[in-house]
Each structure stands twice: as structure tokens, then as C-alpha cells.
Design a protein around this motif. Structure first.
Motif, PDB file in Angstrom:
ATOM      1  N   GLY A 162      33.243  31.077  49.691  1.00  0.00           N
ATOM      2  CA  GLY A 162      31.788  31.078  49.741  1.00  0.00           C
ATOM      3  C   GLY A 162      31.184  32.255  50.476  1.00  0.00           C
ATOM      4  O   GLY A 162      29.978  32.301  50.681  1.00  0.00           O
ATOM      5  N   ASP A 163      31.996  33.231  50.874  1.00  0.00           N
ATOM      6  CA  ASP A 163      31.475  34.409  51.564  1.00  0.00           C
ATOM      7  C   ASP A 163      31.085  35.486  50.561  1.00  0.00           C
ATOM      8  O   ASP A 163      31.774  35.701  49.557  1.00  0.00           O
ATOM      9  N   ARG A 164      29.984  36.185  50.868  1.00  0.00           N
ATOM     10  CA  ARG A 164      29.541  37.274  50.005  1.00  0.00           C
ATOM     11  C   ARG A 164      30.553  38.410  50.090  1.00  0.00           C
ATOM     12  O   ARG A 164      31.017  38.778  51.167  1.00  0.00           O
ATOM     13  N   LEU A 165      30.901  38.960  48.927  1.00  0.00           N
ATOM     14  CA  LEU A 165      31.870  40.046  48.860  1.00  0.00           C
ATOM     15  C   LEU A 165      31.161  41.392  48.927  1.00  0.00           C
ATOM     16  O   LEU A 165      30.122  41.588  48.290  1.00  0.00           O
ATOM     17  N   GLY A 166      31.751  42.316  49.669  1.00  0.00           N
ATOM     18  CA  GLY A 166      31.249  43.679  49.720  1.00  0.00           C
ATOM     19  C   GLY A 166      31.806  44.489  48.557  1.00  0.00           C
ATOM     20  O   GLY A 166      32.473  43.965  47.648  1.00  0.00           O
ATOM     21  N   ASP A 167      31.572  45.796  48.594  1.00  0.00           N
ATOM     22  CA  ASP A 167      32.037  46.680  47.527  1.00  0.00           C
ATOM     23  C   ASP A 167      33.553  46.683  47.377  1.00  0.00           C
ATOM     24  O   ASP A 167      34.075  46.948  46.295  1.00  0.00           O
ATOM     25  N   ASP A 168      34.278  46.365  48.464  1.00  0.00           N
ATOM     26  CA  ASP A 168      35.742  46.339  48.395  1.00  0.00           C
ATOM     27  C   ASP A 168      36.282  45.079  47.719  1.00  0.00           C
ATOM     28  O   ASP A 168      37.468  44.986  47.421  1.00  0.00           O
ATOM     29  N   LEU A 169      35.399  44.097  47.481  1.00  0.00           N
ATOM     30  CA  LEU A 169      35.763  42.827  46.829  1.00  0.00           C
ATOM     31  C   LEU A 169      36.882  42.087  47.563  1.00  0.00           C
ATOM     32  O   LEU A 169      37.719  41.426  46.957  1.00  0.00           O
ATOM     33  N   ILE A 170      36.874  42.182  48.893  1.00  0.00           N
ATOM     34  CA  ILE A 170      37.832  41.463  49.736  1.00  0.00           C
ATOM     35  C   ILE A 170      37.052  40.422  50.539  1.00  0.00           C
ATOM     36  O   ILE A 170      36.057  40.745  51.192  1.00  0.00           O
ATOM     37  N   CYS A 171      37.510  39.180  50.487  1.00  0.00           N
ATOM     38  CA  CYS A 171      36.841  38.116  51.229  1.00  0.00           C
ATOM     39  C   CYS A 171      36.987  38.366  52.728  1.00  0.00           C
ATOM     40  O   CYS A 171      38.117  38.470  53.231  1.00  0.00           O
ATOM     41  N   PRO A 172      35.875  38.456  53.460  1.00  0.00           N
ATOM     42  CA  PRO A 172      35.958  38.694  54.903  1.00  0.00           C
ATOM     43  C   PRO A 172      36.569  37.531  55.682  1.00  0.00           C
ATOM     44  O   PRO A 172      37.061  37.710  56.787  1.00  0.00           O
ATOM     45  N   ARG A 173      36.581  36.340  55.103  1.00  0.00           N
ATOM     46  CA  ARG A 173      37.123  35.165  55.779  1.00  0.00           C
ATOM     47  C   ARG A 173      38.621  34.990  55.528  1.00  0.00           C
ATOM     48  O   ARG A 173      39.382  34.675  56.433  1.00  0.00           O
ATOM     49  N   THR A 174      39.050  35.180  54.283  1.00  0.00           N
ATOM     50  CA  THR A 174      40.438  34.863  53.917  1.00  0.00           C
ATOM     51  C   THR A 174      41.297  36.086  53.613  1.00  0.00           C
ATOM     52  O   THR A 174      42.514  35.976  53.554  1.00  0.00           O
ATOM     53  N   GLY A 175      40.659  37.233  53.347  1.00  0.00           N
ATOM     54  CA  GLY A 175      41.410  38.431  52.960  1.00  0.00           C
ATOM     55  C   GLY A 175      41.795  38.459  51.490  1.00  0.00           C
ATOM     56  O   GLY A 175      42.445  39.396  51.034  1.00  0.00           O
ATOM     57  N   GLU A 176      41.406  37.430  50.724  1.00  0.00           N
ATOM     58  CA  GLU A 176      41.702  37.428  49.292  1.00  0.00           C
ATOM     59  C   GLU A 176      41.018  38.611  48.619  1.00  0.00           C
ATOM     60  O   GLU A 176      39.890  38.956  48.943  1.00  0.00           O
ATOM     61  N   ARG A 177      41.729  39.202  47.647  1.00  0.00           N
ATOM     62  CA  ARG A 177      41.200  40.349  46.909  1.00  0.00           C
ATOM     63  C   ARG A 177      40.781  39.901  45.508  1.00  0.00           C
ATOM     64  O   ARG A 177      41.449  39.091  44.886  1.00  0.00           O
ATOM     65  N   TYR A 178      39.685  40.477  45.045  1.00  0.00           N
ATOM     66  CA  TYR A 178      39.147  40.162  43.729  1.00  0.00           C
ATOM     67  C   TYR A 178      39.065  41.433  42.896  1.00  0.00           C
ATOM     68  O   TYR A 178      39.037  42.547  43.433  1.00  0.00           O
ATOM     69  N   ILE A 179      39.036  41.260  41.578  1.00  0.00           N
ATOM     70  CA  ILE A 179      38.964  42.379  40.640  1.00  0.00           C
ATOM     71  C   ILE A 179      37.768  42.151  39.727  1.00  0.00           C
ATOM     72  O   ILE A 179      37.614  41.068  39.161  1.00  0.00           O
ATOM     73  N   GLU A 180      36.926  43.187  39.579  1.00  0.00           N
ATOM     74  CA  GLU A 180      35.784  43.119  38.667  1.00  0.00           C
ATOM     75  C   GLU A 180      36.120  43.885  37.394  1.00  0.00           C
ATOM     76  O   GLU A 180      36.523  45.044  37.441  1.00  0.00           O
ATOM     77  N   THR A 181      35.974  43.200  36.254  1.00  0.00           N
ATOM     78  CA  THR A 181      36.219  43.796  34.953  1.00  0.00           C
ATOM     79  C   THR A 181      35.150  43.313  33.989  1.00  0.00           C
ATOM     80  O   THR A 181      34.966  42.109  33.816  1.00  0.00           O
ATOM     81  N   ASP A 182      34.447  44.245  33.355  1.00  0.00           N
ATOM     82  CA  ASP A 182      33.439  43.893  32.351  1.00  0.00           C
ATOM     83  C   ASP A 182      32.441  42.850  32.864  1.00  0.00           C
ATOM     84  O   ASP A 182      32.166  41.856  32.200  1.00  0.00           O
ATOM     85  N   ASN A 183      31.923  43.070  34.079  1.00  0.00           N
ATOM     86  CA  ASN A 183      30.920  42.191  34.687  1.00  0.00           C
ATOM     87  C   ASN A 183      31.418  40.759  34.903  1.00  0.00           C
ATOM     88  O   ASN A 183      30.649  39.807  34.879  1.00  0.00           O
ATOM     89  N   THR A 184      32.729  40.613  35.065  1.00  0.00           N
ATOM     90  CA  THR A 184      33.321  39.338  35.470  1.00  0.00           C
ATOM     91  C   THR A 184      34.218  39.597  36.673  1.00  0.00           C
ATOM     92  O   THR A 184      34.686  40.721  36.881  1.00  0.00           O
ATOM     93  N   LEU A 185      34.450  38.562  37.441  1.00  0.00           N
ATOM     94  CA  LEU A 185      35.275  38.688  38.634  1.00  0.00           C
ATOM     95  C   LEU A 185      36.434  37.709  38.532  1.00  0.00           C
ATOM     96  O   LEU A 185      36.284  36.596  38.030  1.00  0.00           O
ATOM     97  N   SER A 186      37.587  38.146  39.015  1.00  0.00           N
ATOM     98  CA  SER A 186      38.750  37.255  39.058  1.00  0.00           C
ATOM     99  C   SER A 186      39.529  37.531  40.330  1.00  0.00           C
ATOM    100  O   SER A 186      39.424  38.602  40.923  1.00  0.00           O
ATOM    101  N   LEU A 187      40.288  36.553  40.745  1.00  0.00           N
ATOM    102  CA  LEU A 187      41.120  36.655  41.923  1.00  0.00           C
ATOM    103  C   LEU A 187      42.317  37.543  41.596  1.00  0.00           C
ATOM    104  O   LEU A 187      42.968  37.356  40.565  1.00  0.00           O
ATOM    105  N   SER A 188      42.606  38.504  42.460  1.00  0.00           N
ATOM    106  CA  SER A 188      43.737  39.393  42.246  1.00  0.00           C
ATOM    107  C   SER A 188      45.042  38.618  42.408  1.00  0.00           C
ATOM    108  O   SER A 188      45.143  37.723  43.235  1.00  0.00           O
ATOM    109  N   GLU A 189      46.025  38.980  41.628  1.00  0.00           N
ATOM    110  CA  GLU A 189      47.345  38.309  41.698  1.00  0.00           C
ATOM    111  C   GLU A 189      48.233  38.910  42.778  1.00  0.00           C
ATOM    112  O   GLU A 189      49.354  38.481  42.946  1.00  0.00           O
ATOM    113  N   GLU A 190      47.783  39.946  43.472  1.00  0.00           N
ATOM    114  CA  GLU A 190      48.602  40.600  44.494  1.00  0.00           C
ATOM    115  C   GLU A 190      48.939  39.653  45.619  1.00  0.00           C
ATOM    116  O   GLU A 190      48.179  38.973  46.157  1.00  0.00           O
TER     117      GLU A 190
END
Length: 190
Positions: A162-190
Motif C-alpha cells: 500500500g505504499d506509493r512507489l517512486g520512480d525506482d518502483l521499489i516499495c519503501p516498506r518491503t523492498g519489493e521491486r516492480y516492473i512497468e510495461t505498457d502502462n501496467t505494473l507487475s511484481l518483479s520475479e527477482e
């Protein structure tokens, strides 16, 4: 069927053909109409109306004064803020019966709908999206989208936490990384 561990306040009305899962709490002046399924560990606050033919997944929290009409489906862990509104017909008129025109509304897992927001029927809300208080949703919402305004527009992305993501698309609370593709967002598998 009401599970033995569920709590239903004495002022609540629960119609026939309703399922209420384990450890769910149904509070003051709630009305659960027939053919409604409520999962486990849910909370329906004061003056909530659900049904008929509504599905509420496990872990949902529905705050005071919310009406879930026929055709609304909440996946698990959805939060509905106080007095948020789900419409059921696009062009209502008091003098015209339109119950056969109810639009379907699907709310994805972990979504949050803010207080006094309006969800116009016939639109899907993606998993973990966040709808700002007072926003009016008039179109489908992508997963993880942060929506605000009238009509609601995407103003950013949020994480599963529920935390707002910055330009790096990393959750400031959990460190989870997200990927933006074609105006959609998904959780990175890394």
C-alpha cells in the motif's frame, strides 16, 4: 451456513442461503441478503448491506455504510472505506425498472477503496490498486494503480503493502521491486 466461530450481532439480519466463513464478524444493523457468500476473517461494519448474489473473499474489511449490490465480487483482502459506493445501473430512473441491467463489478485481491469513493458498475479494479477517498471510478483500473479525482485518473503506482512507489518502483516498506510495461505494473520475479 454460518460458521460456528463467526459473530453476527443481534441487530443484524441474515437471510436464507447465505454463507459466512470462520471468524468473520457481522456488526450492528448489517443486512446480508440471500445467495451471498462471505469468506473467512471478514468484518462487515455498521449498516453494511451485501447482496443478493454477492461474493466477498477471505480477509475483506468493509467499513460502515457500504452497500454491495448484486454483481459485486470482492477477491480476498479487499478494504472498502466508510461510505464508499458501488453503483449497479448506469442510467437509473425511478420510474423504469432496470434490475436486468445490473453491471458486474470485480475488485481484485488486496485492493483498497477510500472513504466516499464511487465505483461505477461494469468496471474491474485490479489487484492491489488504491482508490483515493472521494474518487469516482468510471473505467477499468490496472493492478497496483493509485487512482484519484473525478473522474479518477492514475496518479501513480502503489505496492502490495500500500505504499506509493517512486520512480525506482521499489516499495519503501518491503523492498519489493516492480516492473512497468505498457502502462501496467507487475511484481518483479527477482
Amino acid at each position: 451456513m454460518i460458521h460456528d466461530s463467526a459473530f453476527v450481532h443481534e441487530s443484524a439480519y441474515v437471510d436464507a442461503d447465505v454463507t459466512i466463513g470462520a471468524h468473520s464478524k457481522i456488526w450492528h444493523f448489517v443486512h446480508v441478503l440471500s445467495h451471498t457468500d462471505i469468506g473467512e476473517n471478514c468484518v462487515l461494519g455498521q449498516n453494511v448491506m451485501a447482496g443478493p448474489h454477492v461474493s466477498i473473499g477471505d480477509g475483506c474489511k468493509i467499513q460502515n455504510n457500504v452497500a454491495l449490490y448484486k454483481g459485486v465480487t470482492l477477491d480476498r483482502d479487499v478494504f472498502c472505506g466508510p461510505s464508499c459506493v458501488f453503483t449497479n445501473v448506469l442510467t437509473p430512473r425511478a420510474h423504469i425498472e432496470r434490475k436486468d441491467e445490473f453491471g458486474l463489478t470485480h475488485v481484485g485481491r488486496g485492493a483498497t477503496i477510500g472513504a466516499n469513493a464511487t465505483i461505477v458498475c461494469g468496471h474491474d479494479l485490479g489487484a492491489y490498486c488504491m482508490i483515493a477517498a472521494g474518487a469516482v471510478v468510471t473505467r477499468d483500473v490496472p493492478a497496483y494503480a493509485l487512482m484519484a479525482g473525478v473522474p479518477a485518473k492514475r496518479i501513480g503506482w502503489v505496492s502490495r503493502a500500500g505504499d506509493r512507489l517512486g520512480d525506482d518502483l521499489i516499495c519503501p516498506r518491503t523492498g519489493e521491486r516492480y516492473i512497468e510495461t505498457d502502462n501496467t505494473l507487475s511484481l518483479s520475479e527477482e
